[in-house]
Every structure is written in structure tokens, then in C-alpha cells.
Design a protein around this motif. Structure first.
Motif, PDB file in Angstrom:
ATOM      1  N   VAL A   1     -10.963  23.073   9.964  1.00  0.00           N
ATOM      2  CA  VAL A   1     -10.326  21.944  10.623  1.00  0.00           C
ATOM      3  C   VAL A   1     -10.120  22.319  12.077  1.00  0.00           C
ATOM      4  O   VAL A   1      -9.940  23.493  12.409  1.00  0.00           O
ATOM      5  CB  VAL A   1      -8.973  21.551   9.971  1.00  0.00           C
ATOM      6  N   ASN A   2     -10.191  21.341  12.944  1.00  0.00           N
ATOM      7  CA  ASN A   2      -9.984  21.565  14.368  1.00  0.00           C
ATOM      8  C   ASN A   2      -8.529  21.333  14.717  1.00  0.00           C
ATOM      9  O   ASN A   2      -7.898  20.408  14.202  1.00  0.00           O
ATOM     10  CB  ASN A   2     -10.858  20.617  15.194  1.00  0.00           C
ATOM     11  N   VAL A   3      -8.005  22.183  15.607  1.00  0.00           N
ATOM     12  CA  VAL A   3      -6.652  21.999  16.118  1.00  0.00           C
ATOM     13  C   VAL A   3      -6.790  21.433  17.521  1.00  0.00           C
ATOM     14  O   VAL A   3      -7.446  22.016  18.376  1.00  0.00           O
ATOM     15  CB  VAL A   3      -5.879  23.331  16.143  1.00  0.00           C
ATOM     16  N   GLY A   4      -6.177  20.276  17.727  1.00  0.00           N
ATOM     17  CA  GLY A   4      -6.294  19.603  19.014  1.00  0.00           C
ATOM     18  C   GLY A   4      -4.998  19.614  19.796  1.00  0.00           C
ATOM     19  O   GLY A   4      -4.091  20.411  19.541  1.00  0.00           O
ATOM     20  N   VAL A   5      -4.911  18.693  20.716  1.00  0.00           N
ATOM     21  CA  VAL A   5      -3.754  18.566  21.602  1.00  0.00           C
ATOM     22  C   VAL A   5      -2.483  18.403  20.792  1.00  0.00           C
ATOM     23  O   VAL A   5      -2.444  17.641  19.821  1.00  0.00           O
ATOM     24  CB  VAL A   5      -3.951  17.351  22.544  1.00  0.00           C
ATOM     25  N   GLY A   6      -1.467  19.130  21.148  1.00  0.00           N
ATOM     26  CA  GLY A   6      -0.179  19.019  20.480  1.00  0.00           C
ATOM     27  C   GLY A   6      -0.174  19.572  19.069  1.00  0.00           C
ATOM     28  O   GLY A   6       0.718  19.277  18.288  1.00  0.00           O
ATOM     29  N   GLY A   7      -1.199  20.369  18.715  1.00  0.00           N
ATOM     30  CA  GLY A   7      -1.260  20.956  17.379  1.00  0.00           C
ATOM     31  C   GLY A   7      -1.791  20.023  16.318  1.00  0.00           C
ATOM     32  O   GLY A   7      -1.735  20.319  15.126  1.00  0.00           O
ATOM     33  N   ARG A   8      -2.342  18.899  16.722  1.00  0.00           N
ATOM     34  CA  ARG A   8      -2.901  17.951  15.748  1.00  0.00           C
ATOM     35  C   ARG A   8      -4.111  18.563  15.075  1.00  0.00           C
ATOM     36  O   ARG A   8      -4.959  19.159  15.728  1.00  0.00           O
ATOM     37  CB  ARG A   8      -3.298  16.657  16.442  1.00  0.00           C
ATOM     38  N   ILE A   9      -4.181  18.405  13.764  1.00  0.00           N
ATOM     39  CA  ILE A   9      -5.340  18.911  13.039  1.00  0.00           C
ATOM     40  C   ILE A   9      -6.174  17.743  12.536  1.00  0.00           C
ATOM     41  O   ILE A   9      -5.643  16.690  12.183  1.00  0.00           O
ATOM     42  CB  ILE A   9      -4.959  19.839  11.865  1.00  0.00           C
ATOM     43  N   THR A  10      -7.476  17.947  12.540  1.00  0.00           N
ATOM     44  CA  THR A  10      -8.402  16.936  12.053  1.00  0.00           C
ATOM     45  C   THR A  10      -8.981  17.419  10.738  1.00  0.00           C
ATOM     46  O   THR A  10      -9.681  18.431  10.695  1.00  0.00           O
ATOM     47  CB  THR A  10      -9.536  16.699  13.069  1.00  0.00           C
ATOM     48  N   ILE A  11      -8.670  16.705   9.659  1.00  0.00           N
ATOM     49  CA  ILE A  11      -9.202  17.050   8.347  1.00  0.00           C
ATOM     50  C   ILE A  11     -10.556  16.352   8.219  1.00  0.00           C
ATOM     51  O   ILE A  11     -10.636  15.131   8.391  1.00  0.00           O
ATOM     52  CB  ILE A  11      -8.251  16.595   7.225  1.00  0.00           C
ATOM     53  N   PRO A  12     -11.621  17.095   7.938  1.00  0.00           N
ATOM     54  CA  PRO A  12     -12.945  16.473   7.844  1.00  0.00           C
ATOM     55  C   PRO A  12     -12.970  15.323   6.834  1.00  0.00           C
ATOM     56  O   PRO A  12     -12.277  15.352   5.813  1.00  0.00           O
ATOM     57  CB  PRO A  12     -13.845  17.622   7.386  1.00  0.00           C
ATOM     58  N   GLN A  13     -13.792  14.306   7.142  1.00  0.00           N
ATOM     59  CA  GLN A  13     -13.868  13.104   6.311  1.00  0.00           C
ATOM     60  C   GLN A  13     -14.202  13.418   4.859  1.00  0.00           C
ATOM     61  O   GLN A  13     -13.615  12.832   3.946  1.00  0.00           O
ATOM     62  CB  GLN A  13     -14.895  12.125   6.886  1.00  0.00           C
ATOM     63  N   ASP A  14     -15.128  14.353   4.621  1.00  0.00           N
ATOM     64  CA  ASP A  14     -15.495  14.648   3.228  1.00  0.00           C
ATOM     65  C   ASP A  14     -14.321  15.221   2.448  1.00  0.00           C
ATOM     66  O   ASP A  14     -14.153  14.927   1.264  1.00  0.00           O
ATOM     67  CB  ASP A  14     -16.727  15.552   3.145  1.00  0.00           C
ATOM     68  N   MET A  15     -13.461  16.011   3.098  1.00  0.00           N
ATOM     69  CA  MET A  15     -12.264  16.529   2.429  1.00  0.00           C
ATOM     70  C   MET A  15     -11.275  15.403   2.163  1.00  0.00           C
ATOM     71  O   MET A  15     -10.675  15.339   1.089  1.00  0.00           O
ATOM     72  CB  MET A  15     -11.583  17.610   3.270  1.00  0.00           C
ATOM     73  N   ARG A  16     -11.098  14.507   3.150  1.00  0.00           N
ATOM     74  CA  ARG A  16     -10.179  13.373   2.952  1.00  0.00           C
ATOM     75  C   ARG A  16     -10.639  12.507   1.792  1.00  0.00           C
ATOM     76  O   ARG A  16      -9.830  12.074   0.969  1.00  0.00           O
ATOM     77  CB  ARG A  16     -10.056  12.552   4.234  1.00  0.00           C
ATOM     78  N   ASP A  17     -11.933  12.262   1.719  1.00  0.00           N
ATOM     79  CA  ASP A  17     -12.479  11.465   0.618  1.00  0.00           C
ATOM     80  C   ASP A  17     -12.239  12.153  -0.720  1.00  0.00           C
ATOM     81  O   ASP A  17     -11.808  11.523  -1.689  1.00  0.00           O
ATOM     82  CB  ASP A  17     -13.978  11.227   0.800  1.00  0.00           C
ATOM     83  N   ASP A  18     -12.515  13.449  -0.783  1.00  0.00           N
ATOM     84  CA  ASP A  18     -12.367  14.220  -2.018  1.00  0.00           C
ATOM     85  C   ASP A  18     -10.913  14.259  -2.490  1.00  0.00           C
ATOM     86  O   ASP A  18     -10.633  14.197  -3.685  1.00  0.00           O
ATOM     87  CB  ASP A  18     -12.899  15.641  -1.804  1.00  0.00           C
ATOM     88  N   LEU A  19      -9.994  14.319  -1.535  1.00  0.00           N
ATOM     89  CA  LEU A  19      -8.567  14.424  -1.864  1.00  0.00           C
ATOM     90  C   LEU A  19      -7.862  13.073  -1.951  1.00  0.00           C
ATOM     91  O   LEU A  19      -6.711  13.000  -2.366  1.00  0.00           O
ATOM     92  CB  LEU A  19      -7.857  15.290  -0.820  1.00  0.00           C
ATOM     93  N   GLY A  20      -8.550  12.014  -1.542  1.00  0.00           N
ATOM     94  CA  GLY A  20      -7.937  10.691  -1.573  1.00  0.00           C
ATOM     95  C   GLY A  20      -6.905  10.496  -0.484  1.00  0.00           C
ATOM     96  O   GLY A  20      -5.973   9.710  -0.642  1.00  0.00           O
ATOM     97  N   ILE A  21      -7.056  11.211   0.628  1.00  0.00           N
ATOM     98  CA  ILE A  21      -6.117  11.080   1.745  1.00  0.00           C
ATOM     99  C   ILE A  21      -6.543   9.895   2.604  1.00  0.00           C
ATOM    100  O   ILE A  21      -7.691   9.791   3.010  1.00  0.00           O
ATOM    101  CB  ILE A  21      -6.100  12.368   2.594  1.00  0.00           C
ATOM    102  N   GLU A  22      -5.592   9.014   2.861  1.00  0.00           N
ATOM    103  CA  GLU A  22      -5.858   7.823   3.656  1.00  0.00           C
ATOM    104  C   GLU A  22      -4.886   7.747   4.824  1.00  0.00           C
ATOM    105  O   GLU A  22      -3.833   8.392   4.807  1.00  0.00           O
ATOM    106  CB  GLU A  22      -5.723   6.569   2.794  1.00  0.00           C
ATOM    107  N   GLU A  23      -5.242   6.943   5.801  1.00  0.00           N
ATOM    108  CA  GLU A  23      -4.379   6.758   6.959  1.00  0.00           C
ATOM    109  C   GLU A  23      -2.988   6.329   6.495  1.00  0.00           C
ATOM    110  O   GLU A  23      -2.849   5.467   5.625  1.00  0.00           O
ATOM    111  CB  GLU A  23      -4.968   5.684   7.882  1.00  0.00           C
TER     112      GLU A  23
END
Length: 63
Positions: A12-34
Motif C-alpha cells: 500500500v502507498n502512504v501519501g500526504v498526511g499518512g493516508r494509505i491507499t488500499i489496492p482495488q483488488d484487496m478492497r474487492d476481496d475484503l468487501g471494503i467500500e467507500e
């Protein structure tokens, strides 16, 4: 108490302010939604190595 096994690793990438980006395939696999809320735990072993563990709580049905 549940025992989990590792299914796969990813990055996962750590961006501005410590925000992390969870890759789309992981979000899909885990059922994580906005708008989902993740619980985060920081663990430390006896040698001082730390890791972060996250999970999504089961969503409550809206009435």
C-alpha cells in the motif's frame, strides 16, 4: 479466539498526511467500500518490531 492464516501480501502507498491507499483488488476481496470504517491495532513483539493490523467490522443492517 479466531486464528488467521496469511492468504497473500501486497503493498500500500502512504501519501500526504499518512493516508494509505488500499489496492482495488484487496478492497474487492475484503468487501471494503467507500465510507466503511476499519479498526486498526498496532502490535509489538519482544524485539520491538511493530506491525499494524486492520479489519472491517461487520456492517449493521439499517432498519
Amino acid at each position: 479466539m479466531a486464528i488467521f492464516r496469511t492468504r497473500y501480501y501486497g503493498e500500500v502507498n502512504v501519501g500526504v498526511g499518512g493516508r494509505i491507499t488500499i489496492p482495488q483488488d484487496m478492497r474487492d476481496d475484503l468487501g471494503i467500500e467507500e465510507g466503511d470504517i476499519l479498526t486498526v491495532r498496532v502490535e509489538e513483539n519482544s524485539s520491538g518490531t511493530r506491525q499494524m493490523v486492520m479489519w472491517r467490522s461487520e456492517q449493521q443492517a439499517e432498519e
